[in-house]
Design a protein around this motif. Structure first.
Motif, PDB file in Angstrom:
ATOM      1  N   VAL A  35       0.845  -1.190   0.000  1.00 52.35           N
ATOM      2  CA  VAL A  35       0.000   0.000   0.000  1.00 52.35           C
ATOM      3  C   VAL A  35       0.885   1.247   0.000  1.00 52.35           C
ATOM      4  O   VAL A  35       1.902   1.303   0.697  1.00 52.35           O
ATOM      5  N   ARG A  36       0.512   2.195  -0.821  1.00 55.33           N
ATOM      6  CA  ARG A  36       1.228   3.471  -0.903  1.00 55.33           C
ATOM      7  C   ARG A  36       0.610   4.452   0.077  1.00 55.33           C
ATOM      8  O   ARG A  36      -0.572   4.760   0.006  1.00 55.33           O
ATOM      9  N   MET A  37       1.412   4.934   1.029  1.00 55.67           N
ATOM     10  CA  MET A  37       0.921   5.901   1.991  1.00 55.67           C
ATOM     11  C   MET A  37       0.883   7.288   1.344  1.00 55.67           C
ATOM     12  O   MET A  37       1.829   7.675   0.649  1.00 55.67           O
ATOM     13  N   PRO A  38      -0.186   8.052   1.538  1.00 54.67           N
ATOM     14  CA  PRO A  38      -0.221   9.404   0.970  1.00 54.67           C
ATOM     15  C   PRO A  38       0.791  10.312   1.662  1.00 54.67           C
ATOM     16  O   PRO A  38       1.060  10.154   2.855  1.00 54.67           O
ATOM     17  N   LYS A  39       1.366  11.224   0.896  1.00 57.32           N
ATOM     18  CA  LYS A  39       2.313  12.180   1.470  1.00 57.32           C
ATOM     19  C   LYS A  39       1.519  13.318   2.096  1.00 57.32           C
ATOM     20  O   LYS A  39       0.963  14.170   1.398  1.00 57.32           O
ATOM     21  N   LEU A  40       1.470  13.344   3.425  1.00 51.64           N
ATOM     22  CA  LEU A  40       0.645  14.320   4.139  1.00 51.64           C
ATOM     23  C   LEU A  40       1.453  15.411   4.830  1.00 51.64           C
ATOM     24  O   LEU A  40       0.908  16.465   5.132  1.00 51.64           O
ATOM     25  N   PHE A  41       2.728  15.139   5.104  1.00 54.00           N
ATOM     26  CA  PHE A  41       3.510  16.069   5.906  1.00 54.00           C
ATOM     27  C   PHE A  41       4.697  16.621   5.117  1.00 54.00           C
ATOM     28  O   PHE A  41       5.348  15.888   4.368  1.00 54.00           O
ATOM     29  N   ASP A  42       4.954  17.898   5.293  1.00 53.44           N
ATOM     30  CA  ASP A  42       6.143  18.558   4.732  1.00 53.44           C
ATOM     31  C   ASP A  42       7.035  18.950   5.891  1.00 53.44           C
ATOM     32  O   ASP A  42       6.707  19.863   6.655  1.00 53.44           O
ATOM     33  N   LEU A  43       8.154  18.265   6.058  1.00 48.66           N
ATOM     34  CA  LEU A  43       9.057  18.550   7.169  1.00 48.66           C
ATOM     35  C   LEU A  43      10.108  19.592   6.796  1.00 48.66           C
ATOM     36  O   LEU A  43      10.511  20.395   7.643  1.00 48.66           O
ATOM     37  N   ASP A  44      10.555  19.574   5.548  1.00 46.31           N
ATOM     38  CA  ASP A  44      11.654  20.451   5.149  1.00 46.31           C
ATOM     39  C   ASP A  44      11.234  21.913   5.025  1.00 46.31           C
ATOM     40  O   ASP A  44      11.971  22.814   5.445  1.00 46.31           O
ATOM     41  N   GLY A  45      10.054  22.161   4.449  1.00 42.14           N
ATOM     42  CA  GLY A  45       9.624  23.542   4.232  1.00 42.14           C
ATOM     43  C   GLY A  45       9.517  24.349   5.512  1.00 42.14           C
ATOM     44  O   GLY A  45      10.138  25.421   5.642  1.00 42.14           O
ATOM     45  N   PRO A  46       8.756  23.883   6.511  1.00 48.99           N
ATOM     46  CA  PRO A  46       8.670  24.628   7.777  1.00 48.99           C
ATOM     47  C   PRO A  46      10.009  24.760   8.486  1.00 48.99           C
ATOM     48  O   PRO A  46      10.276  25.789   9.107  1.00 48.99           O
ATOM     49  N   ALA A  47      10.860  23.724   8.400  1.00 49.02           N
ATOM     50  CA  ALA A  47      12.164  23.787   9.070  1.00 49.02           C
ATOM     51  C   ALA A  47      13.024  24.894   8.457  1.00 49.02           C
ATOM     52  O   ALA A  47      13.687  25.650   9.174  1.00 49.02           O
ATOM     53  N   GLN A  48      13.018  24.994   7.117  1.00 41.88           N
ATOM     54  CA  GLN A  48      13.799  26.039   6.458  1.00 41.88           C
ATOM     55  C   GLN A  48      13.258  27.420   6.790  1.00 41.88           C
ATOM     56  O   GLN A  48      14.027  28.374   7.008  1.00 41.88           O
ATOM     57  N   LYS A  49      11.944  27.546   6.859  1.00 38.72           N
ATOM     58  CA  LYS A  49      11.331  28.832   7.204  1.00 38.72           C
ATOM     59  C   LYS A  49      11.737  29.271   8.603  1.00 38.72           C
ATOM     60  O   LYS A  49      12.070  30.446   8.828  1.00 38.72           O
ATOM     61  N   ARG A  50      11.714  28.347   9.551  1.00 43.32           N
ATOM     62  CA  ARG A  50      12.090  28.691  10.926  1.00 43.32           C
ATOM     63  C   ARG A  50      13.577  29.024  11.018  1.00 43.32           C
ATOM     64  O   ARG A  50      13.977  29.922  11.787  1.00 43.32           O
ATOM     65  N   ALA A  51      14.421  28.333  10.257  1.00 51.46           N
ATOM     66  CA  ALA A  51      15.859  28.647  10.248  1.00 51.46           C
ATOM     67  C   ALA A  51      16.092  30.052   9.707  1.00 51.46           C
ATOM     68  O   ALA A  51      16.919  30.811  10.229  1.00 51.46           O
ATOM     69  N   ASN A  52      15.341  30.408   8.664  1.00 51.03           N
ATOM     70  CA  ASN A  52      15.458  31.760   8.114  1.00 51.03           C
ATOM     71  C   ASN A  52      14.988  32.800   9.128  1.00 51.03           C
ATOM     72  O   ASN A  52      15.546  33.903   9.210  1.00 51.03           O
ATOM     73  N   ASN A  53      13.966  32.450   9.902  1.00 48.41           N
ATOM     74  CA  ASN A  53      13.479  33.373  10.929  1.00 48.41           C
ATOM     75  C   ASN A  53      14.553  33.641  11.981  1.00 48.41           C
ATOM     76  O   ASN A  53      14.696  34.769  12.464  1.00 48.41           O
ATOM     77  N   VAL A  54      15.289  32.590  12.363  1.00 44.01           N
ATOM     78  CA  VAL A  54      16.352  32.759  13.351  1.00 44.01           C
ATOM     79  C   VAL A  54      17.386  33.752  12.842  1.00 44.01           C
ATOM     80  O   VAL A  54      17.772  34.710  13.544  1.00 44.01           O
TER      81      VAL A  54
END
Length: 226
Positions: free
Chosen positions: A198-217
């Motif tokens: 069974v193919r699990m749907p891709k529901l979560f984006d981990l990289d995008g929010p992490a990069q945004k928070r790093a840029n905020n820092v």
């Protein structure tokens, strides 16, 4: 001409020490806030996907050094359910393991466990999850009947309808209507769907929010001390 730190009111070294401490405190505070914010971002993704607070709250965070300050603080974020998070963030393809040919997907007809360790076949499974095929057979005291159609399969078991909902064992007393009760006919009920994978749907984006928070820092440090 030789200049020394003592030509001003407070020794220069002391001033630098105080300033460094202020910078370290601000950077550590910013790192802590953005780390906690990223944890909240991930939790929100889980809830928005309809997967509930229980899985969402497996996301945890910590800022180092704990209770201190540093010019080089670190934020650490993890999930206490890494396999589930990984599967839904990659859109993983799940296959049977250990030589098995099928994945057994329980239907809503499969009873949930009421207490841990009810059956020796799965002593470590948690309460509230659906029973395994072995547990279903033990619960209903009957064998599953497996039907294979091409690349899919179906597992049925003969049961009777419960008086208050759900299904019960097809005992002689229930099928023959003992003690004044009306007889109930045993019928096959679908318990599991069998699939090769069974193919699990891709529901979560981990990289995008992490990069945004790093840029905020970086942006916040630059705005305060740049």
């Amino acid at each position: 001409m030789r200049l020394t730190a003592h030509r001003i009111g407070t020794p220069l070294a002391d001033q630098l020490y105080v300033t460094e401490g202020e910078i370290a405190a601000d950077i550590t505070k910013i790192m802590g806030e953005e780390t906690a914010g990223l944890k909240d971002d991930y939790r929100r993704q889980v809830r928005d996907a309809g997967m509930g607070n229980r899985l969402a709250n497996t996301w945890r965070s910590e800022t180092y050094p704990k209770g201190g300050r540093s010019l080089n603080p670190a934020g650490y974020i993890w999930s206490n359910a890494p396999a589930i998070i990984d599967a839904f963030s990659r859109g993983a393809y799940i296959r049977p393991v250990g030589g098995a040919k099928w994945l057994w997907i329980p239907t809503r007809n499969v009873p949930a466990r009421r207490r841990g360790g009810s059956y020796s076949s799965s002593p470590k499974r948690s309460n509230g999850t659906r029973m395994s095929p072995e547990e279903v057979e033990l619960h209903f005291n009957a064998e599953l009947d497996i039907v294979i159609e091409g690349s899919k399969g179906f597992a049925f078991i003969d049961v009777v309808s419960g008086l208050s909902g759900g299904y019960r064992r097809a005992t002689p007393g229930r099928t023959q209507g003992r003690r004044g009760a009306a007889p109930r006919k045993a019928k096959p009920v679908l318990m599991f769907n069998l699939v090769r994978g069974v193919r699990m749907p891709k529901l979560f984006d981990l990289d995008g929010p992490a990069q945004k928070r790093a840029n905020n820092v970086a942006r916040r440090i630059q705005a305060k001390w740049g």
